[in-house]
Design a protein around this motif. Sequence first.
Motif, PDB file in Angstrom:
ATOM      1  N   ARG A 152       0.849  -1.194   0.000  1.00  0.00           N
ATOM      2  CA  ARG A 152       0.000   0.000   0.000  1.00  0.00           C
ATOM      3  C   ARG A 152       0.881   1.239   0.000  1.00  0.00           C
ATOM      4  N   LYS A 153       0.389   2.279  -0.643  1.00  0.00           N
ATOM      5  CA  LYS A 153       1.148   3.526  -0.726  1.00  0.00           C
ATOM      6  C   LYS A 153       0.609   4.510   0.313  1.00  0.00           C
ATOM      7  N   PRO A 154       1.413   4.827   1.326  1.00  0.00           N
ATOM      8  CA  PRO A 154       0.940   5.757   2.351  1.00  0.00           C
ATOM      9  C   PRO A 154       0.932   7.186   1.829  1.00  0.00           C
ATOM     10  N   ILE A 155      -0.092   7.934   2.251  1.00  0.00           N
ATOM     11  CA  ILE A 155      -0.135   9.337   1.833  1.00  0.00           C
ATOM     12  C   ILE A 155      -0.150  10.284   3.024  1.00  0.00           C
ATOM     13  N   LEU A 156      -0.413   9.732   4.232  1.00  0.00           N
ATOM     14  CA  LEU A 156      -0.522  10.584   5.397  1.00  0.00           C
ATOM     15  C   LEU A 156      -0.123   9.804   6.640  1.00  0.00           C
ATOM     16  N   ARG A 157       0.672  10.437   7.495  1.00  0.00           N
ATOM     17  CA  ARG A 157       1.020   9.844   8.786  1.00  0.00           C
ATOM     18  C   ARG A 157       0.350  10.667   9.870  1.00  0.00           C
TER      19      ARG A 157
ATOM     20  N   ARG B 258      -1.690  12.161  20.514  1.00  0.00           N
ATOM     21  CA  ARG B 258      -1.053  12.781  21.679  1.00  0.00           C
ATOM     22  C   ARG B 258      -0.230  11.800  22.495  1.00  0.00           C
ATOM     23  N   LYS B 259      -0.534  10.520  22.361  1.00  0.00           N
ATOM     24  CA  LYS B 259       0.217   9.495  23.099  1.00  0.00           C
ATOM     25  C   LYS B 259       1.498   9.096  22.372  1.00  0.00           C
ATOM     26  N   GLY B 260       1.712   9.654  21.201  1.00  0.00           N
ATOM     27  CA  GLY B 260       2.912   9.331  20.435  1.00  0.00           C
ATOM     28  C   GLY B 260       2.744   8.143  19.499  1.00  0.00           C
ATOM     29  N   GLN B 261       1.539   7.598  19.453  1.00  0.00           N
ATOM     30  CA  GLN B 261       1.280   6.483  18.545  1.00  0.00           C
ATOM     31  C   GLN B 261       1.084   7.040  17.145  1.00  0.00           C
ATOM     32  N   SER B 262       1.631   6.331  16.161  1.00  0.00           N
ATOM     33  CA  SER B 262       1.480   6.824  14.791  1.00  0.00           C
ATOM     34  C   SER B 262       0.700   5.830  13.946  1.00  0.00           C
TER      35      SER B 262
END
Length: 137
Positions: A116-121, A125-129
């Motif tokens: 899959r091609k990511p377009i947004l990260r 607030r907890k630092g989880q991405s």
Amino acid sequence: MKVEWMGKRKFKQVLMWSGMALFLIITLVAIQKKENNLKLTGIEVEIEPKEELAFLDSNKVVQIIQGETNKLSLGSLHQNIHLDSIEMRLEKYPFIEKADVLLDLSGLLQIKVLQRKPILRVVNRKGQSYYVAKKWI
């Protein structure tokens, strides 16, 4: 006289087609025997697209198909390798859009994965991405 010649010609055609059919049957039986005794000799992984931002590598793909049980190992018989379930397992992984799995007659398991091609990260607030992929929009 013409009738005899037509009979010989037809006989030759029937003989030729029968010979080709026999050859085809013998070839299919030989391939089936080889396939039944086929053992896994290796795993080849191809991941597309090959970009800088990669969420997968060959080791991760093998790890996904192995699962917790390590059922898939070199020397495994063809009938114990379920290609459809391997594809389904790979396609359940969030970063894999599509997977094609095949076992060739040399025993090489070929895995082609479309990442899959990511377009947004997104970072909370907890630092989880989290990543949002192009197809998920």
